[in-house]
Design an enzyme around this catalytic site. Sequence first.
Site, PDB file in Angstrom:
ATOM      1  N   LEU A 152       4.054   3.117   3.155  1.00  0.00           N
ATOM      2  CA  LEU A 152       5.414   2.873   2.644  1.00  0.00           C
ATOM      3  C   LEU A 152       6.004   1.649   3.357  1.00  0.00           C
ATOM      4  CD1 LEU A 152       7.490   4.299   0.667  1.00  0.00           C
ATOM      5  CD2 LEU A 152       8.552   5.208   2.758  1.00  0.00           C
ATOM      6  N   GLY A 153       5.398   0.493   3.095  1.00  0.00           N
ATOM      7  CA  GLY A 153       5.893  -0.752   3.694  1.00  0.00           C
ATOM      8  C   GLY A 153       6.795  -1.480   2.717  1.00  0.00           C
ATOM      9  N   ARG A 154       6.747  -2.831   2.779  1.00  0.00           N
ATOM     10  CA  ARG A 154       7.612  -3.624   1.883  1.00  0.00           C
ATOM     11  C   ARG A 154       7.334  -3.270   0.421  1.00  0.00           C
ATOM     12  NH1 ARG A 154       6.084  -7.641   6.038  1.00  0.00           N
ATOM     13  NH2 ARG A 154       4.069  -7.288   5.108  1.00  0.00           N
ATOM     14  N   ILE A 155       6.052  -3.298   0.030  1.00  0.00           N
ATOM     15  CA  ILE A 155       5.724  -3.053  -1.378  1.00  0.00           C
ATOM     16  C   ILE A 155       5.854  -1.569  -1.697  1.00  0.00           C
ATOM     17  CG2 ILE A 155       3.951  -3.272  -3.158  1.00  0.00           C
ATOM     18  CD1 ILE A 155       2.880  -5.720  -1.542  1.00  0.00           C
ATOM     19  N   ARG A 175       1.207   5.652   9.644  1.00  0.00           N
ATOM     20  CA  ARG A 175       0.776   6.065  10.983  1.00  0.00           C
ATOM     21  C   ARG A 175       1.855   6.853  11.698  1.00  0.00           C
ATOM     22  NH1 ARG A 175      -1.110   0.204  12.552  1.00  0.00           N
ATOM     23  NH2 ARG A 175       0.812  -0.092  11.381  1.00  0.00           N
ATOM     24  N   SER A 176       3.115   6.602  11.327  1.00  0.00           N
ATOM     25  CA  SER A 176       4.195   7.402  11.919  1.00  0.00           C
ATOM     26  C   SER A 176       5.348   7.529  10.932  1.00  0.00           C
ATOM     27  CB  SER A 176       4.678   6.756  13.227  1.00  0.00           C
ATOM     28  OG  SER A 176       5.017   5.421  12.993  1.00  0.00           O
ATOM     29  N   ARG A 232      -6.302  -2.371  -1.160  1.00  0.00           N
ATOM     30  CA  ARG A 232      -7.632  -2.956  -0.997  1.00  0.00           C
ATOM     31  C   ARG A 232      -8.665  -1.895  -1.361  1.00  0.00           C
ATOM     32  NH1 ARG A 232      -5.459  -7.089  -1.096  1.00  0.00           N
ATOM     33  NH2 ARG A 232      -5.306  -8.717   0.497  1.00  0.00           N
ATOM     34  N   ASP A 256      -6.527  -1.748  -9.142  1.00  0.00           N
ATOM     35  CA  ASP A 256      -6.408  -3.212  -9.203  1.00  0.00           C
ATOM     36  C   ASP A 256      -7.384  -3.856  -8.225  1.00  0.00           C
ATOM     37  OD1 ASP A 256      -5.128  -5.646 -10.118  1.00  0.00           O
ATOM     38  OD2 ASP A 256      -4.077  -5.736  -8.183  1.00  0.00           O
ATOM     39  N   GLU A 261     -15.326  -6.901  -4.738  1.00  0.00           N
ATOM     40  CA  GLU A 261     -14.777  -7.756  -5.806  1.00  0.00           C
ATOM     41  C   GLU A 261     -15.523  -9.089  -5.883  1.00  0.00           C
ATOM     42  OE1 GLU A 261     -10.563  -8.134  -5.148  1.00  0.00           O
ATOM     43  OE2 GLU A 261     -10.322  -5.965  -5.102  1.00  0.00           O
ATOM     44  N   HIS A 279      -7.611  -7.379 -10.027  1.00  0.00           N
ATOM     45  CA  HIS A 279      -6.816  -7.816  -8.863  1.00  0.00           C
ATOM     46  C   HIS A 279      -5.717  -8.817  -9.274  1.00  0.00           C
ATOM     47  CE1 HIS A 279      -7.057  -8.308  -4.213  1.00  0.00           C
ATOM     48  NE2 HIS A 279      -5.818  -8.520  -4.635  1.00  0.00           N
TER      49      HIS A 279
HETATM   50  P1  NAP Z   1       3.455  -3.769   4.873  1.00  0.00           P
HETATM   51  O1  NAP Z   1       4.905  -4.025   4.629  1.00  0.00           O
HETATM   52  O2  NAP Z   1       2.862  -4.170   6.171  1.00  0.00           O
HETATM   53  O3  NAP Z   1       3.230  -2.206   4.648  1.00  0.00           O
HETATM   54  C1  NAP Z   1       2.045  -1.583   4.974  1.00  0.00           C
HETATM   55  C2  NAP Z   1       2.316  -0.098   5.163  1.00  0.00           C
HETATM   56  O4  NAP Z   1       1.078   0.536   5.467  1.00  0.00           O
HETATM   57  C3  NAP Z   1       3.281   0.220   6.278  1.00  0.00           C
HETATM   58  O5  NAP Z   1       4.238   1.109   5.809  1.00  0.00           O
HETATM   59  C4  NAP Z   1       2.435   0.876   7.354  1.00  0.00           C
HETATM   60  O6  NAP Z   1       3.169   1.933   7.945  1.00  0.00           O
HETATM   61  C5  NAP Z   1       1.246   1.430   6.579  1.00  0.00           C
HETATM   62  N1  NAP Z   1       0.041   1.439   7.377  1.00  0.00           N
HETATM   63  C6  NAP Z   1      -0.424   0.452   8.188  1.00  0.00           C
HETATM   64  N2  NAP Z   1      -1.565   0.846   8.778  1.00  0.00           N
HETATM   65  C7  NAP Z   1      -1.808   2.087   8.329  1.00  0.00           C
HETATM   66  C8  NAP Z   1      -2.841   3.036   8.597  1.00  0.00           C
HETATM   67  N3  NAP Z   1      -3.835   2.769   9.451  1.00  0.00           N
HETATM   68  N4  NAP Z   1      -2.785   4.224   7.968  1.00  0.00           N
HETATM   69  C9  NAP Z   1      -1.779   4.517   7.118  1.00  0.00           C
HETATM   70  N5  NAP Z   1      -0.769   3.670   6.829  1.00  0.00           N
HETATM   71  C10 NAP Z   1      -0.793   2.470   7.429  1.00  0.00           C
HETATM   72  O7  NAP Z   1       2.561  -4.439   3.755  1.00  0.00           O
HETATM   73  P2  NAP Z   1       2.952  -4.794   2.255  1.00  0.00           P
HETATM   74  O8  NAP Z   1       3.549  -6.147   2.200  1.00  0.00           O
HETATM   75  O9  NAP Z   1       3.708  -3.656   1.671  1.00  0.00           O
HETATM   76  O10 NAP Z   1       1.497  -4.874   1.599  1.00  0.00           O
HETATM   77  C11 NAP Z   1       0.658  -3.755   1.606  1.00  0.00           C
HETATM   78  C12 NAP Z   1      -0.745  -4.101   1.172  1.00  0.00           C
HETATM   79  O11 NAP Z   1      -0.794  -4.270  -0.229  1.00  0.00           O
HETATM   80  C13 NAP Z   1      -1.317  -5.409   1.713  1.00  0.00           C
HETATM   81  O12 NAP Z   1      -1.858  -5.244   3.003  1.00  0.00           O
HETATM   82  C14 NAP Z   1      -2.374  -5.776   0.703  1.00  0.00           C
HETATM   83  O13 NAP Z   1      -3.629  -5.292   1.088  1.00  0.00           O
HETATM   84  C15 NAP Z   1      -1.922  -5.051  -0.549  1.00  0.00           C
HETATM   85  N6  NAP Z   1      -1.544  -6.005  -1.617  1.00  0.00           N
HETATM   86  C16 NAP Z   1      -2.321  -6.075  -2.725  1.00  0.00           C
HETATM   87  C17 NAP Z   1      -1.957  -6.930  -3.747  1.00  0.00           C
HETATM   88  C18 NAP Z   1      -2.776  -7.023  -4.991  1.00  0.00           C
HETATM   89  O14 NAP Z   1      -2.790  -8.081  -5.603  1.00  0.00           O
HETATM   90  N7  NAP Z   1      -3.438  -5.963  -5.419  1.00  0.00           N
HETATM   91  C19 NAP Z   1      -0.837  -7.726  -3.627  1.00  0.00           C
HETATM   92  C20 NAP Z   1      -0.083  -7.633  -2.491  1.00  0.00           C
HETATM   93  C21 NAP Z   1      -0.439  -6.748  -1.487  1.00  0.00           C
HETATM   94  P3  NAP Z   1       2.938   2.360   9.485  1.00  0.00           P
HETATM   95  O15 NAP Z   1       3.032   1.083  10.255  1.00  0.00           O
HETATM   96  O16 NAP Z   1       4.042   3.334   9.737  1.00  0.00           O
HETATM   97  O17 NAP Z   1       1.582   2.975   9.522  1.00  0.00           O
HETATM   98  C1  8YV Z   2      -3.572 -12.069  -3.556  1.00  0.00           C
HETATM   99  C2  8YV Z   2      -3.218  -9.846  -2.450  1.00  0.00           C
HETATM  100  O1  8YV Z   2      -3.586 -12.426  -4.863  1.00  0.00           O
HETATM  101  O2  8YV Z   2      -1.325 -10.579  -1.260  1.00  0.00           O
HETATM  102  C3  8YV Z   2      -2.352  -9.888  -1.253  1.00  0.00           C
HETATM  103  O3  8YV Z   2      -2.679  -9.193  -0.280  1.00  0.00           O
HETATM  104  O4  8YV Z   2      -4.112  -9.072  -2.536  1.00  0.00           O
HETATM  105  C4  8YV Z   2      -2.932 -10.727  -3.594  1.00  0.00           C
HETATM  106  O5  8YV Z   2      -1.557 -10.954  -3.724  1.00  0.00           O
HETATM  107  C5  8YV Z   2      -4.954 -12.142  -3.055  1.00  0.00           C
HETATM  108  O6  8YV Z   2      -4.943 -12.099  -1.692  1.00  0.00           O
HETATM  109  C6  8YV Z   2      -5.572 -13.421  -3.568  1.00  0.00           C
HETATM  110  O7  8YV Z   2      -6.327 -14.047  -2.619  1.00  0.00           O
END
Ligand code: NAP
Ligand code: 8YV
Length: 329
Positions: A152-155, A175-176, A232, A256, A261, A279
């Site tokens: 439950l982070g930014r996204i 994690r907490s 991921r 996604d 990949e 993706h």
């Molecule tokens: P973020 O703000 O850092 O949020 C990550 C969340 O994951 C935090 O709430 C964190 O909470 C939790 N977390 C971290 N380590 C963990 C663990 N070991 N076990 C359980 N929970 C854990 O990141 P975000 O900006 O929301 O982005 C999240 C992820 O989305 C990215 O890392 C990326 O891989 C993925 N993403 C994918 C796409 C796509 O195109 N498909 C696009 C953007 C992002 P705690 O610190 O309390 O554990």
């Molecule tokens: C990107 C993503 O498109 O931001 C991330 O973590 O997975 C996607 O937004 C990807 O990293 C492209 O390289």
Amino acid sequence: MTPEILMTAPMHPVVAEVLESRVTLHRLWDQPDQSAFLAEVGSRIRGVATSTLFGRVGEQLFDALPNLEVVASFGVGYDNVDVGAAAARGIVVTNTPGVLDDEVADLTVGLLLATLRQIPQADRYLRDGRWLERAFPLSATLRGRRIGIVGLGRIGKAVARRLEGFGVEIAYHGRSQQPGVAYAYYARPTDLAAASDVLIILAPGGAETSHLIDADVLAALGPDGVLINVSRGSLVDEPALIAALQAGTILAAGLDVYADEPRVPEALIALPNTVLLPHIASASVATRAAMARLVAENLIAWFGTGKPLTSVAETAHLAARQSRRQAEP
Ligand code: NAP
Ligand code: 8YV
């Protein structure tokens, strides 16, 4: 002196457009002999711009770039960079948080609805002329579902805010427990899965979360359960997911991201109860341009002020130290 930057793989054109007049840019993939090229210019390179297209940035590249100060990675997830090795060498790593939250959250909700209501399957059904034979079968529903968010982070929070509007119950695992968050917290993914009808994965990739979603979590999610993974592929035990979808251990999955990949297992593609995207969660014209701009602006900020805009947590202490050093007379 104009900083020399290595771009490891083709990137969104905005990266080069913003950087070109302010740094010397080297394009690694354009070099006929990359090893010879790195041997020649490696010691002059102070910054790297990279993306997941290049593969992993780690010791091998760092050895070739002894004066590297900063790695600017395209994407908010940075499991493509060995941040431990970077931190140990005093190299700052930046990512692209924030600018893609809404785009990715929108897509996540779209994927959830598409998976539950079988929107792509219904589209194919009509195109195949099968509506002329009989109506599309009735689907599952979002109504009354309990949503569990892993990460439950930014996204994750942007997804939760949207789903509040759908009138569904929300809980989370991380994690907490987070102060000030009203959603129910579960310390174990299995317990969250058992208390949920939909599991949405939005925690980062990497060794710590590898196969966090395994056969036990899927069994706990149950036969009416739906898995949505937008984080991921490494977080999900893919063979276990395929087995669970084939056996009816869970109802459906919307994905996604994948373990290897852009290769997606034939078994996943063959399943009628999956919605599979390549993706694309951040892949709108506007959001990808914003991400590219942030990659470039991190490098410009580092070489201009010693303070990157968005250092990853593991190297934030280095960014602060370097910033103080550059501020000294
Ligand atoms: P973020 O703000 O850092 O949020 C990550 C969340 O994951 C935090 O709430 C964190 O909470 C939790 N977390 C971290 N380590 C963990 C663990 N070991 N076990 C359980 N929970 C854990 O990141 P975000 O900006 O929301 O982005 C999240 C992820 O989305 C990215 O890392 C990326 O891989 C993925 N993403 C994918 C796409 C796509 O195109 N498909 C696009 C953007 C992002 P705690 O610190 O309390 O554990
Ligand atoms: C990107 C993503 O498109 O931001 C991330 O973590 O997975 C996607 O937004 C990807 O990293 C492209 O390289």
